[in-house]
Design an enzyme around this catalytic site. Structure first.
Site, mmCIF file in Angstrom:
data_model
loop_
_atom_site.group_PDB
_atom_site.id
_atom_site.type_symbol
_atom_site.label_atom_id
_atom_site.label_comp_id
_atom_site.label_asym_id
_atom_site.label_seq_id
_atom_site.Cartn_x
_atom_site.Cartn_y
_atom_site.Cartn_z
ATOM 1 N N ARG A 118 0.856 -1.161 0.028
ATOM 2 C CA ARG A 118 -0.077 -0.103 0.047
ATOM 3 C C ARG A 118 0.803 1.214 -0.016
ATOM 4 O O ARG A 118 0.549 2.424 -0.564
ATOM 5 C CB ARG A 118 -1.027 -0.064 1.115
ATOM 6 N N ASP A 181 -11.345 -4.544 7.419
ATOM 7 C CA ASP A 181 -10.498 -5.340 8.123
ATOM 8 C C ASP A 181 -11.596 -6.176 9.108
ATOM 9 O O ASP A 181 -11.315 -7.270 9.615
ATOM 10 C CB ASP A 181 -9.342 -4.458 9.016
ATOM 11 N N HIS A 208 -4.060 0.026 8.826
ATOM 12 C CA HIS A 208 -4.621 -0.681 7.617
ATOM 13 C C HIS A 208 -3.601 -1.097 6.702
ATOM 14 O O HIS A 208 -3.229 -0.352 5.231
ATOM 15 C CB HIS A 208 -5.817 0.113 7.246
#
Ligand SMILES: NC(=O)c1ccc[n+]([C@@H]2O[C@H](COP(=O)([O-])OP(=O)(O)OC[C@H]3O[C@@H](n4cnc5c(N)ncnc54)[C@H](O)[C@@H]3O)[C@@H](O)[C@H]2O)c1
Ligand SMILES: O=C(O)C[C@H](O)C(=O)O
Length: 345
Positions: A118, A181, A208
């Site tokens: 990410r 999540d 995250h």
């Protein structure tokens, strides 16, 4: 669909403009609420626009993207639910899209391809988030902001810095959306624990990305006596859930449908909180003082009329979770610092 959300969708379809129930009794009027989605023509944005159109708490749905939103807006506007829908395309329309918004949801930016983290999205998405946050501070500084764009661990600190510079920062109103999540943890846990998924609750804390995602299966309900190796595997699968989808999509992006669902759940919680519904609790990545060295941290939060009303404590952690918490600190700290540094330049 979560049962309560399914009921919302059913009632959206059956509700009349005078707010009558299906039995015909008058109910409390539902407040007017404007929701803006930035990145509404994208993979997440389109199904999220659909789900928010089905939400009876929304009266105005504002769909913004750099292009393509008039078509998405025309499409969802034909659905016979409460909200009025308008599409805005291009930067010159961003102000109109945001003006008066109560909740702004941001799924704008590029998604991962196989092999990427990410954080590899930072270079492109940080700039997008910075410019959108600048516009929010100008046009709707009091909105609750739901940040979906990755890397969430950095994009939330970026938005916070932009708001601080503009003098509009209210830490209670900025949320990183980590609901996916939780959604994954619930689904995977129900499968192993052999309990009905609709009854399952699992808090997910941290951040995250990878190891920063820390599901607390020791606090999962209903409790099940799962072996340590099963808990370890469930934890790893929850942490790698995004990568599982990126790999399966093989270059065609990351989670969009499950993310739209998760984003709709979280936005619905924000709207309920704004409307004064009591005990609205979701996990979210927010400014926090739970862990001294981590100014942003995901945990259970109570959402109310002003946004974050209370950050709930972490509860008791198993040794495995305690170790997971230690393991996530360095990465999360550096992602937060990276975001702050970028926004201060
Ligand atoms: N928080 C989470 O759990 C979670 C889950 C899934 C995806 N994501 C992230 O959400 C983001 C979007 O994913 P996607 O699959 O929808 O991507 P996508 O490429 O399908 O859609 C992104 C949209 O953003 C738009 N966009 C780009 N720059 C913009 C700007 N300046 N203003 C407004 N819109 C702009 C694009 O035009 C596009 O329509 C990615 O960063 C992805 O990593 C987060
Ligand atoms: O994994 C990704 O890149 C998208 C998102 O953060 C996810 O968890 O699915």
């Amino acid at each position: 669909m979560r049962p309560s959300m399914f009921r919302s969708v059913q009632s959206a379809v059956s509700r009349t403009s005078s707010h009558l129930t299906r039995r015909g009794y008058a109910t409390e009027p539902v407040p007017e609420r404007k929701v803006a989605i930035l990145g509404a023509a994208g993979g997440i944005g389109q199904p999220l626009s659909l789900l928010m159109k089905l939400n009876p708490l929304v009266s105005t749905l504002s769909l913004y993207d750099i292009a393509g939103t008039p078509g998405v807006a025309a499409d969802v506007s034909h659905i016979n639910s409460r909200s009025e829908v308008t599409g805005y395309a291009g930067e010159e329309e961003l102000g109109k899209a945001l003006e008066g918004a109560d909740v702004v949801i941001i799924p704008a930016g590029v998604p991962r391809k196989p092999g990427m983290t990410r954080d590899d999205l930072f270079n492109i998405n940080a700039g997008i988030v910075k410019s959108l946050a600048t516009a929010i501070s100008k046009y709707c500084p009091h909105a609750l902001v739901n940040m979906i764009s990755n890397p969430v661990n950095s994009t939330v600190p970026i938005a916070a810095e932009v708001f601080k510079k503009a003098g509009t920062y209210d830490e209670k109103r900025l949320f990183g959306v980590t609901t996916l999540d939780v959604v994954r943890a619930k689904t995977f846990y129900a499968g192993k624990a052999k309990v009905p998924v609709a009854d399952v609750n699992v808090p997910v804390i941290g951040g995250h990305a990878g190891v920063t995602i820390l599901p607390l299966f020791s606090q999962a309900t209903p409790q099940a006596n799962l072996d340590d190796d099963v808990i370890k595997a469930l934890t790893a699968r929850t942490q790698d859930g995004g990568t599982e989808v990126v790999t399966a999509k093989a270059g065609k992006g990351s989670a969009t449908l499950s993310m739209a669902y998760a984003g709709a759940i979280f936005a619905d919680a924000c709207l309920k909180g704004l409307n004064g519904v009591p005990d609205v609790i979701e996990c979210s990545y927010v400014q926090s003082n739970l862990i001294a060295e981590l100014p942003f941290f995901a945990s259970k939060v109570r959402i109310g009329k002003n946004g974050v009303e209370e950050i709930l404590g972490l509860g008791s952690l198993s040794d495995f979770e305690q170790q997971g918490l230690e393991n996530l600190k360095a990465e999360l700290k550096s992602s937060i610092e990276k975001g702050i540094k970028f926004a201060s330049q």
